[in-house]
Scaffold this motif. Structure first.
Motif, PDB file in Angstrom:
ATOM      1  N   GLN A  77     -40.929   6.415 -22.154  1.00 26.67           N
ATOM      2  CA  GLN A  77     -40.619   7.636 -21.874  1.00 26.67           C
ATOM      3  C   GLN A  77     -39.550   7.866 -21.032  1.00 26.67           C
ATOM      4  O   GLN A  77     -39.198   6.930 -19.960  1.00 26.67           O
ATOM      5  CB  GLN A  77     -41.784   8.278 -21.273  1.00 26.67           C
ATOM      6  CG  GLN A  77     -43.072   8.769 -22.421  1.00 26.67           C
ATOM      7  CD  GLN A  77     -44.083   9.243 -21.509  1.00 26.67           C
ATOM      8  OE1 GLN A  77     -44.646   8.830 -20.825  1.00 26.67           O
ATOM      9  NE2 GLN A  77     -44.241  10.687 -21.860  1.00 26.67           N
ATOM     10  N   ARG A  78     -38.545   8.891 -21.336  1.00 23.68           N
ATOM     11  CA  ARG A  78     -37.169   8.985 -20.370  1.00 23.68           C
ATOM     12  C   ARG A  78     -37.377  10.319 -20.031  1.00 23.68           C
ATOM     13  O   ARG A  78     -37.662  11.497 -20.950  1.00 23.68           O
ATOM     14  CB  ARG A  78     -36.268   8.408 -21.366  1.00 23.68           C
ATOM     15  CG  ARG A  78     -36.119   6.884 -21.585  1.00 23.68           C
ATOM     16  CD  ARG A  78     -35.883   6.188 -20.308  1.00 23.68           C
ATOM     17  NE  ARG A  78     -35.634   4.731 -20.621  1.00 23.68           N
ATOM     18  CZ  ARG A  78     -36.780   3.960 -20.640  1.00 23.68           C
ATOM     19  NH1 ARG A  78     -38.013   4.270 -20.375  1.00 23.68           N
ATOM     20  NH2 ARG A  78     -36.490   2.505 -20.871  1.00 23.68           N
ATOM     21  N   LEU A  79     -36.667  10.689 -19.026  1.00 25.83           N
ATOM     22  CA  LEU A  79     -36.406  12.234 -18.852  1.00 25.83           C
ATOM     23  C   LEU A  79     -35.260  12.526 -19.395  1.00 25.83           C
ATOM     24  O   LEU A  79     -34.240  11.992 -19.411  1.00 25.83           O
ATOM     25  CB  LEU A  79     -36.020  12.232 -17.338  1.00 25.83           C
ATOM     26  CG  LEU A  79     -37.447  12.272 -16.298  1.00 25.83           C
ATOM     27  CD1 LEU A  79     -36.892  12.716 -14.956  1.00 25.83           C
ATOM     28  CD2 LEU A  79     -38.688  13.078 -16.575  1.00 25.83           C
TER      29      LEU A  79
ATOM     30  N   ARG B 214     -34.195  16.493 -15.488  1.00 26.82           N
ATOM     31  CA  ARG B 214     -33.654  15.936 -14.249  1.00 26.82           C
ATOM     32  C   ARG B 214     -33.056  16.912 -13.299  1.00 26.82           C
ATOM     33  O   ARG B 214     -32.932  17.146 -12.186  1.00 26.82           O
ATOM     34  CB  ARG B 214     -32.702  14.587 -14.403  1.00 26.82           C
ATOM     35  CG  ARG B 214     -32.294  14.066 -13.422  1.00 26.82           C
ATOM     36  CD  ARG B 214     -33.096  13.193 -12.364  1.00 26.82           C
ATOM     37  NE  ARG B 214     -33.697  12.140 -12.925  1.00 26.82           N
ATOM     38  CZ  ARG B 214     -34.478  11.273 -12.186  1.00 26.82           C
ATOM     39  NH1 ARG B 214     -35.140  11.737 -11.201  1.00 26.82           N
ATOM     40  NH2 ARG B 214     -34.891  10.338 -13.117  1.00 26.82           N
TER      41      ARG B 214
ATOM     42  N   GLY C  79     -45.791  11.262 -17.011  1.00 27.21           N
ATOM     43  CA  GLY C  79     -45.822  11.050 -18.308  1.00 27.21           C
ATOM     44  C   GLY C  79     -47.267  10.409 -18.799  1.00 27.21           C
ATOM     45  O   GLY C  79     -48.415  10.880 -18.252  1.00 27.21           O
TER      46      GLY C  79
ATOM     47  N   ASP D  55     -47.946   7.994 -15.468  1.00 30.40           N
ATOM     48  CA  ASP D  55     -46.745   7.649 -14.817  1.00 30.40           C
ATOM     49  C   ASP D  55     -45.960   8.526 -14.053  1.00 30.40           C
ATOM     50  O   ASP D  55     -45.643   9.648 -14.578  1.00 30.40           O
ATOM     51  CB  ASP D  55     -46.035   6.846 -15.717  1.00 30.40           C
ATOM     52  CG  ASP D  55     -46.886   5.502 -15.992  1.00 30.40           C
ATOM     53  OD1 ASP D  55     -47.481   4.837 -15.297  1.00 30.40           O
ATOM     54  OD2 ASP D  55     -46.261   4.860 -17.298  1.00 30.40           O
TER      55      ASP D  55
ATOM     56  N   LEU E  78     -42.456   9.838 -13.925  1.00 34.36           N
ATOM     57  CA  LEU E  78     -41.165   9.589 -14.611  1.00 34.36           C
ATOM     58  C   LEU E  78     -39.805  10.101 -13.735  1.00 34.36           C
ATOM     59  O   LEU E  78     -38.680   9.672 -14.027  1.00 34.36           O
ATOM     60  CB  LEU E  78     -41.319  10.510 -15.833  1.00 34.36           C
ATOM     61  CG  LEU E  78     -42.423   9.878 -16.809  1.00 34.36           C
ATOM     62  CD1 LEU E  78     -42.261  10.650 -18.220  1.00 34.36           C
ATOM     63  CD2 LEU E  78     -42.383   8.268 -17.155  1.00 34.36           C
TER      64      LEU E  78
ATOM     65  N   GLU F  90     -39.898   6.612  -6.657  1.00 37.34           N
ATOM     66  CA  GLU F  90     -38.720   6.217  -7.170  1.00 37.34           C
ATOM     67  C   GLU F  90     -38.267   5.130  -6.574  1.00 37.34           C
ATOM     68  O   GLU F  90     -37.409   4.064  -7.060  1.00 37.34           O
ATOM     69  CB  GLU F  90     -37.524   7.005  -7.516  1.00 37.34           C
ATOM     70  CG  GLU F  90     -38.094   8.277  -8.495  1.00 37.34           C
ATOM     71  CD  GLU F  90     -36.936   9.306  -8.846  1.00 37.34           C
ATOM     72  OE1 GLU F  90     -35.910   9.137  -7.973  1.00 37.34           O
ATOM     73  OE2 GLU F  90     -37.069   9.758  -9.900  1.00 37.34           O
TER      74      GLU F  90
ATOM     75  N   ARG G 125     -45.322   3.090 -10.166  1.00 35.72           N
ATOM     76  CA  ARG G 125     -44.883   4.358 -10.262  1.00 35.72           C
ATOM     77  C   ARG G 125     -45.919   4.993 -10.972  1.00 35.72           C
ATOM     78  O   ARG G 125     -45.529   5.654 -12.056  1.00 35.72           O
ATOM     79  CB  ARG G 125     -43.504   4.740 -10.742  1.00 35.72           C
ATOM     80  CG  ARG G 125     -42.182   3.994  -9.977  1.00 35.72           C
ATOM     81  CD  ARG G 125     -41.096   4.438 -10.494  1.00 35.72           C
ATOM     82  NE  ARG G 125     -40.085   3.335  -9.695  1.00 35.72           N
ATOM     83  CZ  ARG G 125     -38.933   2.963 -10.380  1.00 35.72           C
ATOM     84  NH1 ARG G 125     -38.479   3.614 -11.222  1.00 35.72           N
ATOM     85  NH2 ARG G 125     -38.023   2.243  -9.810  1.00 35.72           N
ATOM     86  N   ASN G 126     -47.153   5.141 -10.384  1.00 34.01           N
ATOM     87  CA  ASN G 126     -48.227   5.918 -11.239  1.00 34.01           C
ATOM     88  C   ASN G 126     -49.136   6.560 -10.263  1.00 34.01           C
ATOM     89  O   ASN G 126     -49.465   6.089  -9.220  1.00 34.01           O
ATOM     90  CB  ASN G 126     -48.833   4.903 -11.790  1.00 34.01           C
ATOM     91  CG  ASN G 126     -50.216   5.310 -12.610  1.00 34.01           C
ATOM     92  OD1 ASN G 126     -51.119   5.244 -12.163  1.00 34.01           O
ATOM     93  ND2 ASN G 126     -49.791   5.476 -13.813  1.00 34.01           N
TER      94      ASN G 126
ATOM     95  N   ASP H 281     -41.108  16.268 -25.432  1.00 31.82           N
ATOM     96  CA  ASP H 281     -42.041  15.331 -25.341  1.00 31.82           C
ATOM     97  C   ASP H 281     -43.329  15.939 -25.029  1.00 31.82           C
ATOM     98  O   ASP H 281     -43.399  16.246 -23.592  1.00 31.82           O
ATOM     99  CB  ASP H 281     -41.403  14.121 -24.398  1.00 31.82           C
ATOM    100  CG  ASP H 281     -42.334  12.936 -24.183  1.00 31.82           C
ATOM    101  OD1 ASP H 281     -43.733  13.171 -24.818  1.00 31.82           O
ATOM    102  OD2 ASP H 281     -42.192  12.153 -23.698  1.00 31.82           O
TER     103      ASP H 281
ATOM    104  N   GLN I  38     -45.276  14.717 -21.805  1.00 27.86           N
ATOM    105  CA  GLN I  38     -44.769  14.788 -20.287  1.00 27.86           C
ATOM    106  C   GLN I  38     -45.091  15.973 -19.826  1.00 27.86           C
ATOM    107  O   GLN I  38     -45.184  17.091 -20.587  1.00 27.86           O
ATOM    108  CB  GLN I  38     -42.909  14.760 -20.291  1.00 27.86           C
ATOM    109  CG  GLN I  38     -42.629  13.375 -20.590  1.00 27.86           C
ATOM    110  CD  GLN I  38     -40.889  13.312 -20.474  1.00 27.86           C
ATOM    111  OE1 GLN I  38     -40.401  14.067 -19.641  1.00 27.86           O
ATOM    112  NE2 GLN I  38     -40.468  12.228 -21.267  1.00 27.86           N
TER     113      GLN I  38
END
Length: 303
Positions: free
Chosen positions: A105-107, A112, A129, A133, A135, A149, A156-157, A252, A255
């Motif tokens: 998964q990506r933002l 952002r 996510g 997670d 994200l 971050e 990162r959860n 997504d 998300q």
């Protein structure tokens, strides 16, 4: 624990049945009971299905339950919307050959940018996510909760933070409720993604390392992110209560953008403004947080 989750309809039905007392169901209780909650025959009677059919369904020996039958069983079990959706997912899973390996998964850049824009109006925000997670987050969310971050990617959860970081138990005023909701959200993910090896590893690790997580996971509760309130006991600005809203980016469905706010003019809003003021300070400024997840000792000077 296996790296592959296999949520069982039988476990969910038994746990839901055990939560309903005969009094709640309007059933006369005659003498001692060997099971918690309702008996199978009592639940079948309430749902208007045969005892044999319900028994086969609960034991996983029937895979042909219709939407209508599942709905009457959900009514008898007094399931909320999230629990009802979970029941349908467990009873009628997608064929395994249709499942594909999930992509990382990506933002989206627009998401952002949204996080950054919310920083300018003093609203903490972050993106959850799969497996809870983290994200992405804006600076104010990092100051309020934890700087995810800055942690190693594997840590990162949200669930790891809630159950394994001592700071979380001090931060959340009602840690027990936050913990229960966290596990219930993971349960929802397990129903939708039963073959996610990352989720299986996460559940296995937390079950080994945290007895509270193991107990809550066995309860079979599910929870959908939506809206609500959450109280914090912040080490720098004291007590504050936020309202939150969950939004799903269209690109997504796995998300969720969590946006926090406070009542205008309230002490909570003032506390958040104090934190927001820290965003303008240089990185070597007056305080930093301790992260038990990373093991780094950070300074905490007074505001």
């Amino acid at each position: 624990m296996s790296d592959r989750l296999k949520p069982r309809l039988a476990d969910f039905l038994r746990a839901a049945r055990a939560r309903i007392t005969p009094d709640q169901a309007g059933i006369t209780d005659e003498g001692p009971r060997r099971v918690e909650g309702l008996r199978r025959e009592e639940l079948a009677m309430l749902a208007g299905v045969s005892v044999d059919y319900y028994t086969r369904l609960e034991q996983g020996r029937s895979t042909s339950a219709s939407t209508q039958v599942l709905d009457v069983i959900a009514d008898a079990l007094r399931l909320d919307d999230a629990e009802r959706a979970h029941l349908h997912t467990l009873a009628r899973p997608a064929p395994s050959h249709r499942r594909r390996a999930a992509k990382p998964q990506r933002l989206h850049p627009a998401t952002r940018s949204l996080l950054e824009d919310l920083d300018t109006v003093s609203r903490p925000a972050f993106v959850l996510g799969r497996r809870l997670d983290i994200l992405g987050q804006n600076r104010l969310a990092a100051l309020l909760i934890a700087d995810f971050e800055a942690m190693p990617a594997a840590e990162r959860n949200q669930a790891r933070f809630v159950f394994l970081d001592p700071h979380a138990r001090e931060l959340y005023v009602d840690w027990d409720r936050v913990a229960a909701d966290t596990v219930a959200m993971l349960r929802m993910d397990a129903g939708r993604h039963p073959e996610d090896p990352g989720l299986g590893s996460l559940v296995g690790d937390l079950s080994i390392r945290c007895p509270e997580f193991r107990h809550l996971w066995a309860r079979q509760r599910v929870h959908q992110r939506s809206t609500g309130t959450k109280a914090y006991h912040h080490p720098l600005v004291g007590d504050l209560t936020i309202t939150y809203q969950a939004l799903a980016p269209s690109d997504d469905p796995d998300q969720t953008v969590m946006i926090y706010d406070t009542e205008p003019g309230s002490p909570s809003a003032h506390a958040l403004q104090l934190l927001a003021a820290e965003q303008s300070r240089p990185s070597g400024g007056r305080f930093r947080f301790r992260s038990a997840a990373t093991g780094r000792a950070d300074r905490r000077d007074e505001l």
